[in-house]
Design an enzyme around this catalytic site. Structure first.
Site, mmCIF file in Angstrom:
data_model
loop_
_atom_site.group_PDB
_atom_site.id
_atom_site.type_symbol
_atom_site.label_atom_id
_atom_site.label_comp_id
_atom_site.label_asym_id
_atom_site.label_seq_id
_atom_site.Cartn_x
_atom_site.Cartn_y
_atom_site.Cartn_z
ATOM 1 N N ARG A 52 3.268 -14.681 -25.678
ATOM 2 C CA ARG A 52 3.257 -13.226 -25.842
ATOM 3 C C ARG A 52 2.068 -12.763 -26.658
ATOM 4 O O ARG A 52 1.701 -11.587 -26.641
ATOM 5 C CB ARG A 52 4.578 -12.763 -26.481
ATOM 6 C CG ARG A 52 4.734 -11.256 -26.575
ATOM 7 C CD ARG A 52 6.184 -10.839 -26.769
ATOM 8 N NE ARG A 52 6.916 -11.687 -27.689
ATOM 9 C CZ ARG A 52 6.855 -11.602 -29.023
ATOM 10 N NH1 ARG A 52 6.059 -10.709 -29.591
ATOM 11 N NH2 ARG A 52 7.578 -12.405 -29.778
ATOM 12 N N TYR A 105 -3.016 12.086 -14.590
ATOM 13 C CA TYR A 105 -2.090 11.298 -13.776
ATOM 14 C C TYR A 105 -0.657 11.666 -14.135
ATOM 15 O O TYR A 105 -0.299 11.744 -15.318
ATOM 16 C CB TYR A 105 -2.356 9.814 -14.003
ATOM 17 C CG TYR A 105 -1.284 8.905 -13.472
ATOM 18 C CD1 TYR A 105 -0.935 8.933 -12.126
ATOM 19 C CD2 TYR A 105 -0.616 8.024 -14.311
ATOM 20 C CE1 TYR A 105 0.053 8.105 -11.639
ATOM 21 C CE2 TYR A 105 0.367 7.185 -13.826
ATOM 22 C CZ TYR A 105 0.707 7.229 -12.491
ATOM 23 O OH TYR A 105 1.688 6.416 -12.007
ATOM 24 N N ASP A 180 -9.241 8.216 -19.614
ATOM 25 C CA ASP A 180 -8.776 7.427 -18.479
ATOM 26 C C ASP A 180 -9.937 7.328 -17.489
ATOM 27 O O ASP A 180 -10.340 8.329 -16.878
ATOM 28 C CB ASP A 180 -7.571 8.115 -17.839
ATOM 29 C CG ASP A 180 -6.929 7.274 -16.738
ATOM 30 O OD1 ASP A 180 -7.636 6.454 -16.123
ATOM 31 O OD2 ASP A 180 -5.719 7.451 -16.487
ATOM 32 N N LYS A 205 -5.839 -0.512 -9.701
ATOM 33 C CA LYS A 205 -6.618 0.251 -8.730
ATOM 34 C C LYS A 205 -7.944 -0.454 -8.414
ATOM 35 O O LYS A 205 -7.951 -1.536 -7.857
ATOM 36 C CB LYS A 205 -6.834 1.665 -9.269
ATOM 37 C CG LYS A 205 -5.550 2.345 -9.775
ATOM 38 C CD LYS A 205 -4.465 2.455 -8.736
ATOM 39 C CE LYS A 205 -3.333 3.396 -9.134
ATOM 40 N NZ LYS A 205 -2.571 3.014 -10.323
#
Length: 395
Positions: A52, A105, A180, A205
Protein backbone atom coordinates in the site's frame (compact mmCIF):
# COMPACT_ATOMS: atom_id res chain seq x y z
CA UNK A 1 17.00 6.30 -13.98
CA UNK A 2 18.58 8.86 -16.31
CA UNK A 3 17.78 12.55 -16.66
CA UNK A 4 15.49 12.80 -19.67
CA UNK A 5 14.36 16.38 -19.18
CA UNK A 6 16.52 17.50 -22.11
CA UNK A 7 14.59 15.25 -24.49
CA UNK A 8 11.60 16.43 -26.47
CA UNK A 9 8.25 15.08 -25.20
CA UNK A 10 7.97 12.89 -28.30
CA UNK A 11 11.19 11.12 -27.30
CA UNK A 12 10.60 11.18 -23.57
CA UNK A 13 7.36 9.18 -23.79
CA UNK A 14 9.43 6.41 -25.40
CA UNK A 15 12.71 6.67 -23.49
CA UNK A 16 11.55 7.57 -19.99
CA UNK A 17 10.99 5.07 -17.22
CA UNK A 18 13.31 2.42 -18.67
CA UNK A 19 15.47 0.10 -16.52
CA UNK A 20 19.19 0.81 -16.18
CA UNK A 21 21.17 -0.45 -19.14
CA UNK A 22 23.41 -3.46 -18.81
CA UNK A 23 24.16 -6.72 -20.54
CA UNK A 24 21.02 -8.83 -20.77
CA UNK A 25 19.04 -6.16 -18.89
CA UNK A 26 15.34 -5.97 -19.53
CA UNK A 27 14.28 -3.29 -22.04
CA UNK A 28 10.95 -2.84 -20.26
CA UNK A 29 10.35 -2.59 -16.51
CA UNK A 30 8.86 -5.76 -15.03
CA UNK A 31 5.49 -6.18 -13.36
CA UNK A 32 6.05 -6.79 -9.65
CA UNK A 33 3.26 -8.84 -8.09
CA UNK A 34 3.90 -8.61 -4.39
CA UNK A 35 1.83 -7.33 -1.50
CA UNK A 36 4.81 -6.91 0.81
CA UNK A 37 8.58 -6.39 0.71
CA UNK A 38 11.47 -7.73 2.80
CA UNK A 39 12.96 -5.64 5.56
CA UNK A 40 13.76 -5.39 9.26
CA UNK A 41 13.92 -2.51 11.69
CA UNK A 42 12.19 0.86 11.38
CA UNK A 43 10.87 1.84 7.96
CA UNK A 44 12.69 4.87 6.58
CA UNK A 45 12.30 7.13 3.54
CA UNK A 46 12.55 5.09 0.36
CA UNK A 47 11.68 1.78 2.04
CA UNK A 48 8.80 0.03 0.34
CA UNK A 49 7.73 -2.15 3.24
CA UNK A 50 4.16 -2.88 2.23
CA UNK A 51 2.24 -2.88 -1.05
CA UNK A 52 0.00 0.00 0.00
CA UNK A 53 3.01 2.26 0.41
CA UNK A 54 4.87 1.59 -2.82
CA UNK A 55 5.35 -0.80 -5.69
CA UNK A 56 8.22 -0.88 -8.24
CA UNK A 57 5.63 -1.19 -11.01
CA UNK A 58 4.24 2.30 -10.29
CA UNK A 59 7.57 4.08 -10.37
CA UNK A 60 8.45 4.07 -14.12
CA UNK A 61 5.10 5.62 -15.03
CA UNK A 62 5.37 8.16 -12.20
CA UNK A 63 8.87 9.08 -13.39
CA UNK A 64 7.79 9.68 -17.00
CA UNK A 65 4.69 11.70 -16.13
CA UNK A 66 6.62 13.86 -13.69
CA UNK A 67 9.19 14.60 -16.39
CA UNK A 68 6.56 15.32 -19.04
CA UNK A 69 4.90 17.85 -16.73
CA UNK A 70 8.30 19.39 -15.83
CA UNK A 71 7.62 18.72 -12.17
CA UNK A 72 11.09 17.87 -10.88
CA UNK A 73 9.30 15.24 -8.78
CA UNK A 74 7.76 11.91 -9.80
CA UNK A 75 4.01 11.89 -10.23
CA UNK A 76 1.74 9.98 -7.86
CA UNK A 77 -0.40 7.24 -9.38
CA UNK A 78 -3.90 6.59 -7.97
CA UNK A 79 -6.51 3.90 -8.52
CA UNK A 80 -8.75 6.23 -10.58
CA UNK A 81 -9.09 9.80 -11.70
CA UNK A 82 -11.68 10.42 -8.98
CA UNK A 83 -9.33 8.95 -6.38
CA UNK A 84 -6.85 11.63 -7.45
CA UNK A 85 -9.63 14.25 -7.25
CA UNK A 86 -10.44 13.07 -3.73
CA UNK A 87 -6.80 13.34 -2.68
CA UNK A 88 -6.52 16.85 -4.11
CA UNK A 89 -9.69 18.01 -2.35
CA UNK A 90 -8.33 16.60 0.92
CA UNK A 91 -5.86 19.52 0.89
CA UNK A 92 -8.69 21.96 1.62
CA UNK A 93 -8.85 22.78 5.36
CA UNK A 94 -12.07 22.10 7.25
CA UNK A 95 -14.41 25.01 6.68
CA UNK A 96 -12.34 26.34 3.78
CA UNK A 97 -13.57 27.57 0.41
CA UNK A 98 -13.12 26.08 -3.06
CA UNK A 99 -13.69 27.91 -6.35
CA UNK A 100 -14.39 25.53 -9.22
CA UNK A 101 -15.70 25.77 -12.80
CA UNK A 102 -19.34 24.80 -13.05
CA UNK A 103 -18.49 22.90 -16.22
CA UNK A 104 -15.70 20.82 -14.74
CA UNK A 105 -15.92 17.06 -15.20
CA UNK A 106 -19.27 16.06 -13.70
CA UNK A 107 -17.70 13.60 -11.25
CA UNK A 108 -15.45 16.32 -9.87
CA UNK A 109 -18.32 18.75 -9.37
CA UNK A 110 -20.50 16.03 -7.84
CA UNK A 111 -17.80 15.02 -5.35
CA UNK A 112 -17.06 18.62 -4.37
CA UNK A 113 -20.78 19.36 -4.02
CA UNK A 114 -21.34 16.36 -1.74
CA UNK A 115 -18.39 17.33 0.45
CA UNK A 116 -19.72 20.89 0.61
CA UNK A 117 -23.18 19.63 1.60
CA UNK A 118 -21.55 17.76 4.48
CA UNK A 119 -20.01 21.01 5.67
CA UNK A 120 -16.37 20.14 4.95
CA UNK A 121 -15.89 23.27 2.87
CA UNK A 122 -17.79 25.91 0.92
CA UNK A 123 -18.02 25.59 -2.85
CA UNK A 124 -18.41 28.42 -5.35
CA UNK A 125 -18.99 27.48 -8.98
CA UNK A 126 -17.87 29.92 -11.67
CA UNK A 127 -17.72 30.29 -15.44
CA UNK A 128 -14.02 29.64 -15.94
CA UNK A 129 -14.07 31.28 -19.36
CA UNK A 130 -15.03 34.59 -17.70
CA UNK A 131 -11.74 35.79 -16.23
CA UNK A 132 -13.35 38.72 -14.43
CA UNK A 133 -15.87 36.44 -12.72
CA UNK A 134 -13.15 34.08 -11.50
CA UNK A 135 -10.93 36.91 -10.29
CA UNK A 136 -13.88 38.43 -8.43
CA UNK A 137 -14.49 35.07 -6.74
CA UNK A 138 -10.85 34.91 -5.65
CA UNK A 139 -11.00 38.36 -4.06
CA UNK A 140 -14.39 38.21 -2.37
CA UNK A 141 -14.84 40.19 0.84
CA UNK A 142 -16.52 37.40 2.81
CA UNK A 143 -13.31 35.45 3.39
CA UNK A 144 -10.21 33.87 1.87
CA UNK A 145 -10.20 31.20 -0.84
CA UNK A 146 -8.24 28.03 -0.08
CA UNK A 147 -8.31 26.23 -3.43
CA UNK A 148 -8.83 27.29 -7.04
CA UNK A 149 -9.75 24.30 -9.20
CA UNK A 150 -9.25 24.81 -12.93
CA UNK A 151 -10.05 22.74 -15.98
CA UNK A 152 -9.27 23.92 -19.49
CA UNK A 153 -10.67 23.05 -21.95
CA UNK A 154 -13.67 22.10 -19.84
CA UNK A 155 -15.52 18.81 -20.04
CA UNK A 156 -17.75 18.72 -22.06
CA UNK A 157 -18.34 22.35 -23.07
CA UNK A 158 -14.73 22.91 -24.21
CA UNK A 159 -14.49 26.32 -22.59
CA UNK A 160 -10.93 27.67 -22.53
CA UNK A 161 -9.73 29.47 -19.39
CA UNK A 162 -7.16 32.24 -19.34
CA UNK A 163 -4.86 30.04 -17.30
CA UNK A 164 -1.79 32.34 -17.02
CA UNK A 165 -3.85 35.22 -15.60
CA UNK A 166 -5.86 33.04 -13.22
CA UNK A 167 -2.85 31.14 -11.92
CA UNK A 168 -0.89 34.34 -11.45
CA UNK A 169 -3.73 35.92 -9.48
CA UNK A 170 -4.11 32.84 -7.29
CA UNK A 171 -0.38 32.65 -6.61
CA UNK A 172 -0.32 36.33 -5.62
CA UNK A 173 -3.17 35.70 -3.19
CA UNK A 174 -1.57 32.56 -1.72
CA UNK A 175 -4.32 30.29 -3.07
CA UNK A 176 -3.53 26.65 -3.85
CA UNK A 177 -4.26 25.76 -7.49
CA UNK A 178 -5.15 22.49 -9.20
CA UNK A 179 -5.44 22.11 -12.98
CA UNK A 180 -7.13 19.08 -14.52
CA UNK A 181 -4.97 18.47 -17.60
CA UNK A 182 -6.70 15.30 -18.78
CA UNK A 183 -7.98 16.68 -22.10
CA UNK A 184 -4.67 18.22 -23.15
CA UNK A 185 -2.03 15.91 -21.68
CA UNK A 186 1.46 17.34 -21.07
CA UNK A 187 2.12 17.22 -24.81
CA UNK A 188 -0.37 20.03 -25.39
CA UNK A 189 -0.39 21.97 -22.11
CA UNK A 190 1.93 22.10 -19.08
CA UNK A 191 0.15 23.92 -16.22
CA UNK A 192 3.05 23.67 -13.74
CA UNK A 193 5.11 25.90 -16.04
CA UNK A 194 2.22 28.40 -15.96
CA UNK A 195 2.30 28.51 -12.16
CA UNK A 196 -0.07 25.74 -11.06
CA UNK A 197 0.66 23.97 -7.77
CA UNK A 198 -0.87 20.65 -8.75
CA UNK A 199 -1.84 18.95 -12.00
CA UNK A 200 -4.40 16.17 -12.20
CA UNK A 201 -4.87 13.48 -14.84
CA UNK A 202 -7.40 10.80 -15.44
CA UNK A 203 -4.76 8.36 -16.66
CA UNK A 204 -7.63 6.21 -17.93
CA UNK A 205 -7.93 8.58 -20.87
CA UNK A 206 -5.11 9.73 -23.17
CA UNK A 207 -2.11 8.69 -21.10
CA UNK A 208 -3.05 4.99 -20.99
CA UNK A 209 -4.89 5.43 -24.26
CA UNK A 210 -6.47 2.02 -24.88
CA UNK A 211 -9.69 2.00 -22.82
CA UNK A 212 -8.43 -0.90 -20.74
CA UNK A 213 -7.38 0.58 -17.37
CA UNK A 214 -8.84 2.92 -14.75
CA UNK A 215 -6.17 5.11 -13.11
CA UNK A 216 -5.52 8.68 -11.98
CA UNK A 217 -2.46 10.77 -11.18
CA UNK A 218 -1.35 13.95 -9.43
CA UNK A 219 1.82 15.88 -10.26
CA UNK A 220 3.52 18.69 -8.34
CA UNK A 221 6.90 20.40 -8.16
CA UNK A 222 6.47 20.96 -4.41
CA UNK A 223 8.17 18.15 -2.48
CA UNK A 224 6.25 18.95 0.72
CA UNK A 225 2.92 18.93 -1.10
CA UNK A 226 3.82 15.65 -2.77
CA UNK A 227 4.66 14.14 0.63
CA UNK A 228 1.22 15.13 1.95
CA UNK A 229 -0.48 13.51 -1.04
CA UNK A 230 1.69 10.40 -0.76
CA UNK A 231 0.65 10.08 2.90
CA UNK A 232 -3.00 10.45 1.87
CA UNK A 233 -2.65 7.74 -0.78
CA UNK A 234 -1.01 5.30 1.61
CA UNK A 235 -3.48 5.96 4.42
CA UNK A 236 -6.66 5.97 2.34
CA UNK A 237 -5.58 3.09 0.12
CA UNK A 238 -6.49 4.40 -3.34
CA UNK A 239 -3.51 2.65 -4.94
CA UNK A 240 -2.95 1.42 -8.47
CA UNK A 241 -2.60 -2.21 -9.38
CA UNK A 242 0.79 -3.22 -10.82
CA UNK A 243 -0.73 -4.55 -14.04
CA UNK A 244 -2.68 -1.35 -14.58
CA UNK A 245 0.45 0.74 -14.01
CA UNK A 246 2.39 -1.39 -16.49
CA UNK A 247 -0.37 -1.04 -19.10
CA UNK A 248 -0.50 2.73 -18.58
CA UNK A 249 3.24 2.99 -19.17
CA UNK A 250 2.86 0.87 -22.29
CA UNK A 251 0.17 3.29 -23.47
CA UNK A 252 2.36 6.33 -22.86
CA UNK A 253 4.91 4.98 -25.34
CA UNK A 254 2.61 5.87 -28.25
CA UNK A 255 1.12 9.04 -26.74
CA UNK A 256 2.86 11.45 -29.10
CA UNK A 257 1.79 9.55 -32.21
CA UNK A 258 -1.78 9.15 -30.97
CA UNK A 259 -2.11 12.82 -30.09
CA UNK A 260 -0.65 13.94 -33.41
CA UNK A 261 -3.02 11.73 -35.39
CA UNK A 262 -6.17 12.37 -33.38
CA UNK A 263 -5.68 16.15 -33.22
CA UNK A 264 -5.29 16.41 -36.98
CA UNK A 265 -8.40 14.30 -37.52
CA UNK A 266 -10.41 16.31 -34.98
CA UNK A 267 -9.58 19.55 -36.78
CA UNK A 268 -10.72 18.21 -40.14
CA UNK A 269 -13.90 16.66 -38.72
CA UNK A 270 -14.81 19.87 -36.89
CA UNK A 271 -14.47 21.89 -40.07
CA UNK A 272 -16.66 19.48 -42.05
CA UNK A 273 -19.28 19.10 -39.31
CA UNK A 274 -19.64 22.88 -39.04
CA UNK A 275 -20.89 22.92 -42.64
CA UNK A 276 -23.48 20.15 -42.31
CA UNK A 277 -27.12 21.35 -42.28
CA UNK A 278 -28.16 18.93 -39.53
CA UNK A 279 -25.61 20.43 -37.13
CA UNK A 280 -26.65 23.46 -35.12
CA UNK A 281 -23.22 24.18 -33.62
CA UNK A 282 -19.74 22.71 -33.34
CA UNK A 283 -17.65 23.35 -30.24
CA UNK A 284 -13.94 22.97 -30.91
CA UNK A 285 -11.12 25.39 -30.00
CA UNK A 286 -9.45 24.79 -33.34
CA UNK A 287 -12.23 26.58 -35.23
CA UNK A 288 -11.56 30.32 -35.66
CA UNK A 289 -15.24 30.91 -34.86
CA UNK A 290 -14.97 29.19 -31.47
CA UNK A 291 -15.03 31.56 -28.45
CA UNK A 292 -11.92 29.91 -27.01
CA UNK A 293 -9.89 29.86 -30.23
CA UNK A 294 -7.65 32.84 -29.49
CA UNK A 295 -6.76 31.67 -25.98
CA UNK A 296 -6.19 28.10 -27.13
CA UNK A 297 -3.92 29.27 -29.92
CA UNK A 298 -1.85 31.29 -27.43
CA UNK A 299 -1.72 28.73 -24.62
CA UNK A 300 -1.78 25.27 -26.20
CA UNK A 301 0.47 23.24 -28.48
CA UNK A 302 -2.55 22.11 -30.50
CA UNK A 303 -6.30 22.10 -30.06
CA UNK A 304 -6.91 18.63 -28.65
CA UNK A 305 -8.91 15.69 -29.96
CA UNK A 306 -12.28 16.32 -28.31
CA UNK A 307 -15.05 18.14 -30.11
CA UNK A 308 -18.74 18.58 -29.43
CA UNK A 309 -21.62 19.18 -31.74
CA UNK A 310 -25.20 20.18 -31.12
CA UNK A 311 -27.89 18.70 -33.33
CA UNK A 312 -30.56 20.97 -34.75
CA UNK A 313 -34.24 20.41 -34.10
CA UNK A 314 -35.92 19.38 -37.34
CA UNK A 315 -38.73 17.28 -38.74
CA UNK A 316 -40.83 17.68 -35.62
CA UNK A 317 -38.05 16.16 -33.54
CA UNK A 318 -35.98 17.85 -30.85
CA UNK A 319 -32.25 18.30 -31.12
CA UNK A 320 -31.81 15.73 -28.35
CA UNK A 321 -33.85 13.16 -30.28
CA UNK A 322 -31.80 13.79 -33.39
CA UNK A 323 -28.62 13.48 -31.31
CA UNK A 324 -29.73 10.06 -30.07
CA UNK A 325 -30.57 9.01 -33.63
CA UNK A 326 -27.14 10.10 -34.79
CA UNK A 327 -25.34 8.04 -32.16
CA UNK A 328 -27.47 4.98 -32.84
CA UNK A 329 -26.88 5.14 -36.61
CA UNK A 330 -23.08 5.12 -36.44
CA UNK A 331 -21.15 1.98 -37.38
CA UNK A 332 -17.48 2.85 -36.80
CA UNK A 333 -17.79 5.33 -33.94
CA UNK A 334 -18.27 3.56 -30.61
CA UNK A 335 -21.29 4.69 -28.54
CA UNK A 336 -19.68 4.77 -25.10
CA UNK A 337 -18.52 7.14 -22.41
CA UNK A 338 -14.91 8.07 -21.63
CA UNK A 339 -12.39 9.46 -24.10
CA UNK A 340 -8.76 9.45 -25.19
CA UNK A 341 -8.58 5.88 -26.47
CA UNK A 342 -7.38 4.65 -29.84
CA UNK A 343 -11.00 4.09 -30.84
CA UNK A 344 -13.32 7.02 -31.57
CA UNK A 345 -16.06 7.35 -28.97
CA UNK A 346 -19.31 9.29 -29.08
CA UNK A 347 -22.18 9.97 -26.69
CA UNK A 348 -24.92 12.44 -25.86
CA UNK A 349 -23.68 13.82 -22.57
CA UNK A 350 -27.02 14.52 -20.90
CA UNK A 351 -27.69 10.78 -20.79
CA UNK A 352 -25.64 11.03 -17.59
CA UNK A 353 -27.88 12.16 -14.72
CA UNK A 354 -24.94 13.92 -13.04
CA UNK A 355 -24.32 16.19 -16.03
CA UNK A 356 -25.39 19.76 -15.15
CA UNK A 357 -28.53 21.20 -16.73
CA UNK A 358 -26.43 23.95 -18.32
CA UNK A 359 -25.07 21.32 -20.72
CA UNK A 360 -27.45 21.36 -23.70
CA UNK A 361 -29.67 18.31 -24.17
CA UNK A 362 -28.63 18.11 -27.82
CA UNK A 363 -24.88 18.17 -27.16
CA UNK A 364 -22.88 15.19 -28.41
CA UNK A 365 -19.25 14.73 -27.36
CA UNK A 366 -16.83 13.08 -29.76
CA UNK A 367 -13.46 11.68 -28.75
CA UNK A 368 -11.51 11.30 -31.96
CA UNK A 369 -9.29 8.23 -32.14
CA UNK A 370 -6.67 7.09 -34.63
CA UNK A 371 -8.79 5.47 -37.34
CA UNK A 372 -8.75 6.78 -40.91
CA UNK A 373 -10.26 10.26 -40.78
CA UNK A 374 -12.10 9.61 -44.05
CA UNK A 375 -13.74 6.51 -42.58
CA UNK A 376 -14.71 8.47 -39.49
CA UNK A 377 -16.18 11.26 -41.60
CA UNK A 378 -18.08 8.88 -43.90
CA UNK A 379 -19.67 7.23 -40.87
CA UNK A 380 -20.72 10.61 -39.47
CA UNK A 381 -21.90 11.86 -42.86
CA UNK A 382 -24.21 8.93 -43.56
CA UNK A 383 -25.74 9.21 -40.09
CA UNK A 384 -26.18 13.00 -40.37
CA UNK A 385 -27.60 12.78 -43.88
CA UNK A 386 -30.30 10.43 -42.58
CA UNK A 387 -31.51 13.11 -40.15
CA UNK A 388 -34.07 15.72 -41.18
CA UNK A 389 -32.28 18.91 -42.19
CA UNK A 390 -32.96 22.04 -40.16
CA UNK A 391 -34.47 25.05 -41.90
CA UNK A 392 -31.44 27.05 -40.81
CA UNK A 393 -28.19 26.16 -39.08
CA UNK A 394 -25.42 28.04 -37.32
CA UNK A 395 -22.08 26.38 -37.88
Amino acid sequence: MHDSLDLSPDSLVVAGGRPERGRDASVNPPVVLSSTFLGTGPLGPGDRGYGRYANPSWEPFEEVLGQLEHAGEPALLFSSGLAAVSAALSLVPLGGTVVMPGHSYAGTVQMASELAEKGLFSLQLVDVTDTREVLAALHRESGPIDLLWLESPTNPMLGVAELPALLDAARSAGILTVVDNTFCTPLVQRPLLLGADLVLHSVTKYLAGHSDVVLGALVTSDAELRARLLHHRALHGAIAGPWEAWLALRGVRTLALRIERSQASAQLLAERLARHPAVERVRFPGLPSDPGHRRAKEQLDGFGSILCLQLAAAGGRSGAQNADSLVEALRLWVPATSLGGVESLIERRRRHLAEPESVPENLVRLSVGIESVEDLWEDLRQALDALPAAESSAG
